[in-house]
Design a protein around this motif. Structure first.
Motif, PDB file in Angstrom:
ATOM      1  N   GLU A 229       0.823  -1.214   0.000  1.00 57.40           N
ATOM      2  CA  GLU A 229       0.000   0.000   0.000  1.00 57.40           C
ATOM      3  C   GLU A 229       0.857   1.265   0.000  1.00 57.40           C
ATOM      4  O   GLU A 229       0.507   2.267  -0.599  1.00 57.40           O
ATOM      5  N   LYS A 230       1.987   1.217   0.674  1.00 60.58           N
ATOM      6  CA  LYS A 230       2.866   2.400   0.749  1.00 60.58           C
ATOM      7  C   LYS A 230       3.661   2.607  -0.535  1.00 60.58           C
ATOM      8  O   LYS A 230       4.142   3.697  -0.805  1.00 60.58           O
ATOM      9  N   THR A 231       3.821   1.513  -1.298  1.00 57.85           N
ATOM     10  CA  THR A 231       4.767   1.578  -2.416  1.00 57.85           C
ATOM     11  C   THR A 231       4.116   1.465  -3.791  1.00 57.85           C
ATOM     12  O   THR A 231       4.780   1.649  -4.810  1.00 57.85           O
ATOM     13  N   GLY A 232       2.833   1.111  -3.823  1.00 59.23           N
ATOM     14  CA  GLY A 232       2.184   0.932  -5.120  1.00 59.23           C
ATOM     15  C   GLY A 232       2.380  -0.456  -5.706  1.00 59.23           C
ATOM     16  O   GLY A 232       1.900  -0.760  -6.797  1.00 59.23           O
ATOM     17  N   HIS A 251      -1.205 -21.196  -1.304  1.00 61.21           N
ATOM     18  CA  HIS A 251      -2.348 -21.349  -0.396  1.00 61.21           C
ATOM     19  C   HIS A 251      -2.176 -20.527   0.881  1.00 61.21           C
ATOM     20  O   HIS A 251      -1.088 -20.391   1.408  1.00 61.21           O
ATOM     21  N   PHE A 252      -3.282 -19.984   1.348  1.00 59.77           N
ATOM     22  CA  PHE A 252      -3.293 -19.201   2.588  1.00 59.77           C
ATOM     23  C   PHE A 252      -2.387 -17.984   2.530  1.00 59.77           C
ATOM     24  O   PHE A 252      -1.805 -17.564   3.517  1.00 59.77           O
ATOM     25  N   LEU A 253      -2.298 -17.426   1.330  1.00 57.93           N
ATOM     26  CA  LEU A 253      -1.578 -16.155   1.167  1.00 57.93           C
ATOM     27  C   LEU A 253      -2.532 -15.099   0.621  1.00 57.93           C
ATOM     28  O   LEU A 253      -2.118 -14.218  -0.128  1.00 57.93           O
ATOM     29  N   ASN A 254      -3.815 -15.192   0.969  1.00 59.03           N
ATOM     30  CA  ASN A 254      -4.757 -14.163   0.523  1.00 59.03           C
ATOM     31  C   ASN A 254      -4.793 -13.044   1.549  1.00 59.03           C
ATOM     32  O   ASN A 254      -5.211 -13.251   2.688  1.00 59.03           O
ATOM     33  N   ALA A 255      -4.356 -11.869   1.109  1.00 58.34           N
ATOM     34  CA  ALA A 255      -4.399 -10.709   2.004  1.00 58.34           C
ATOM     35  C   ALA A 255      -5.855 -10.298   2.192  1.00 58.34           C
ATOM     36  O   ALA A 255      -6.700 -10.536   1.333  1.00 58.34           O
ATOM     37  N   HIS A 295      -6.650  -0.912  10.713  1.00 61.29           N
ATOM     38  CA  HIS A 295      -5.961  -0.182   9.650  1.00 61.29           C
ATOM     39  C   HIS A 295      -6.925   0.063   8.469  1.00 61.29           C
ATOM     40  O   HIS A 295      -6.962   1.145   7.880  1.00 61.29           O
ATOM     41  N   PHE A 296      -7.735  -0.935   8.169  1.00 55.42           N
ATOM     42  CA  PHE A 296      -8.709  -0.820   7.073  1.00 55.42           C
ATOM     43  C   PHE A 296      -9.752   0.261   7.412  1.00 55.42           C
ATOM     44  O   PHE A 296     -10.106   1.099   6.584  1.00 55.42           O
ATOM     45  N   LEU A 297     -10.199   0.237   8.660  1.00 53.37           N
ATOM     46  CA  LEU A 297     -11.173   1.236   9.117  1.00 53.37           C
ATOM     47  C   LEU A 297     -10.564   2.639   9.032  1.00 53.37           C
ATOM     48  O   LEU A 297     -11.231   3.604   8.627  1.00 53.37           O
ATOM     49  N   GLY A 430      -3.704  -3.926  -0.045  1.00 55.21           N
ATOM     50  CA  GLY A 430      -2.387  -4.161  -0.643  1.00 55.21           C
ATOM     51  C   GLY A 430      -2.359  -4.109  -2.153  1.00 55.21           C
ATOM     52  O   GLY A 430      -1.446  -4.631  -2.782  1.00 55.21           O
ATOM     53  N   ARG A 431      -3.401  -3.491  -2.748  1.00 56.01           N
ATOM     54  CA  ARG A 431      -3.408  -3.330  -4.214  1.00 56.01           C
ATOM     55  C   ARG A 431      -3.624  -1.847  -4.519  1.00 56.01           C
ATOM     56  O   ARG A 431      -4.321  -1.144  -3.770  1.00 56.01           O
ATOM     57  N   PRO A 432      -3.098  -1.377  -5.640  1.00 54.95           N
ATOM     58  CA  PRO A 432      -3.316   0.024  -5.981  1.00 54.95           C
ATOM     59  C   PRO A 432      -4.804   0.334  -6.080  1.00 54.95           C
ATOM     60  O   PRO A 432      -5.575  -0.487  -6.585  1.00 54.95           O
ATOM     61  N   SER A 433      -5.203   1.482  -5.566  1.00 54.74           N
ATOM     62  CA  SER A 433      -6.621   1.851  -5.606  1.00 54.74           C
ATOM     63  C   SER A 433      -7.015   2.299  -7.002  1.00 54.74           C
ATOM     64  O   SER A 433      -6.185   2.763  -7.783  1.00 54.74           O
ATOM     65  N   VAL A 434      -8.310   2.177  -7.302  1.00 55.06           N
ATOM     66  CA  VAL A 434      -8.874   2.766  -8.524  1.00 55.06           C
ATOM     67  C   VAL A 434      -9.520   4.068  -8.063  1.00 55.06           C
ATOM     68  O   VAL A 434     -10.443   4.043  -7.249  1.00 55.06           O
TER      69      VAL A 434
END
Ligand code: UDX
Ligand code: UDX
Length: 437
Positions: A229-232, A251-255, A295-297, A430-434
């Protein structure tokens, strides 16, 4: 074989039903007489895919029955499985009250003339619990009762429990006697999966260590997501890239918003707690998980400036997809915090409305059956559970009902490109925003 399962919840009912499907005769016992009545009437008290049809089929052929009485059920059973809850205490330690109570009840029901019994622990318990169960049974049963204790941990995931049970990666049997080991191997004879034979303590520890390691993977990728998120950088690509290494696996690496449910949150830190052995690595895993939704909130608040009086829709209440279980659900924690800041929250879930209602109604959350109606006039839509219904949402329809086209996807289930095409502003983990069109 004749088997008894004590505790007919998410684990016990599914396990017992799958044993019946494998050809055994199974009695599922529960001290909740209402639950037993429901099961005897042909209804299923929980939502678990494929379970209902298997219960009906096996009841019809006489391989599966339900009873409120431990004493009546175990007389005829060669093997007795314990699958009662081991919930967290307020300080996070494991409450073993139910295990101890059931051990006593078994002991009081056992009679020497019933012959040799194998008592198997299916619940997740701290290592060395088997020894305590054994001591308790010896203490309360007469001296001539013959039994062995086995640890046979369950690795089923709610939402795909039937497949996990009938097609497991492995079966772990922890026994300290050859006789007990052979009995449990016979139980699993119809299943084609590698069997790992261990002592009781190792089997108990395998369950805890497996759950802790899976939780560690989730917290690890969530920590990496923050760097993204900090780096794009894009966490999905990072997970794919590292997951292609077989030593790591995808497996089990879904953020996302972090792990919930009845297992990971309590199992992670309890691997060594009762032994007084510090495991600070896992304390950090827990800390990352506890702060992930906060953090999401914070990101939602940053976007809306103030949350008070803003209408926010939440899709998903279950702790994961394909279940009605809301125990330790991050979605509910999020709803609570949003309400705490004065937001007007509407929420929906395909299966978990009835389990979430007693918790959400007192907070003032409005529960709405239809996912689009839930989002009507919302300033922001938050996705909190990874249901496929939400991943396949009709974005045009959604755009038509929302006040602002803003989505915060806490489970990374939507495609940024699709949202861009429909003119949504889209934020995920953890993904670039639209950004706003
Ligand atoms: C399971 C495991 O057993 C637990 O160790 C793990 O940590 C979480 O998953 P689960 O099947 O999910 O528990 O719990 P639940 O759905 O609550 O079912 C437990 C059942 O046991 C309930 O139906 C409850 O009524 C029953 N019960 C509880 C008994 O029959 N006797 C008791 O003394 C206590
Ligand atoms: C877990 C273990 O997987 C299972 O082997 C054990 O027997 C019981 O505990 P369960 O809690 O039913 O099963 O579901 P699981 O699929 O493991 O999901 C747990 C939580 O982790 C959910 O909240 C889910 O949303 C979250 N999760 C899972 C992630 O955030 N990312 C992932 O990559 C995987």
């Amino acid at each position: 074989m004749n088997l008894t399962i004590i505790g007919s919840g998410y684990v016990g009912l599914t396990t017992g039903t799958c044993f019946a499907e494998m050809g055994h005769h199974v009695i599922c016992v529960d001290n909740n007489t209402e639950k037993i009545r429901t099961l005897q009437s042909g209804a299923i008290p929980i939502y678990e895919p494929k379970l209902e049809e298997l219960v009906k089929k096996n009841v019809a052929v006489g391989r599966l029955e339900f009873s409120p009485s431990i004493a009546a059920s175990i007389a005829e059973s060669e093997v007795i499985f314990i699958a009662v809850p081991t919930p967290p205490n307020t300080d996070g330690s494991v409450d073993l009250t139910y295990i101890e109570k059931v051990a006593r009840e078994i002991a009081q029901a056992l009679q020497p003339e019933m012959g040799y019994k194998v008592i198997v622990d299916k619940s997740t318990v701290p290592v060395k619990t088997g020894e305590k169960v054994s001591q308790t049974i010896k203490h309360y049963a007469g001296p001539n009762v013959q039994f062995d204790i086995v640890s046979n941990p369950e690795f089923l995931r709610e939402g795909c429990a039937v497949d996990d049970l009938l097609h497991p990666d492995r079966i772990v049997i922890g026994a300290n006697s050859e006789q007990a080991m052979n009995v449990i191997k016979r139980v699993y004879q119809p299943i084609h999966a590698p069997i790992l034979e261990t002592d009781v303590n190792s089997a108990e520890l395998i369950k805890h260590a497996a759950n802790s390691f899976l939780a560690l993977k989730i917290s690890y990728i969530n920590a990496v997501a923050k760097v993204c998120e900090k780096t794009g950088a894009d966490v999905e690509l990072v997970a794919e890239g590292i997951g292609m290494d077989k030593r790591i696996s995808r497996h089990f690496l879904n953020a996302g918003l972090g792990y919930g449910g009845s297992c990971f949150p309590k199992d992670v830190i309890n691997i060594s707690r009762t032994l007084g052995i510090p495991f600070t690595l896992l304390e950090e895993v827990e800390h990352i998980n506890d702060t992930q939704h906060i953090h999401f909130l914070d990101r939602i608040r940053d976007r809306l400036w103030v949350l008070k009086d803003k209408k926010i829709a939440v899709w998903g209440l279950a702790f994961k997809q394909n279940t009605d279980d809301v125990r330790e659900s991050i979605a509910l924690k999020l709803c609570e915090k949003l309400c705490g800041e004065g937001a007007i929250v509407t929420a929906t879930d395909p299966k978990a409305m009835h389990t979430a209602a007693p918790i959400l109604n007192p907070m003032g959350v409005k529960l709405v059956e239809d996912m689009y109606e839930c989002a009507r006039d919302a300033e922001v839509l938050v996705i909190a559970t990874e249901w496929s219904e939400y991943a396949n949402a009709d974005l045009q329809k959604l755009a038509g009902v929302m006040r602002n086209r803003i989505i915060f996807d806490g489970r990374n289930i939507l495609s940024p490109a699709n949202l861009r095409a429909v003119g949504f502003e889209y934020h995920s983990v953890g993904r670039p925003s639209v950004e706003e069109a």
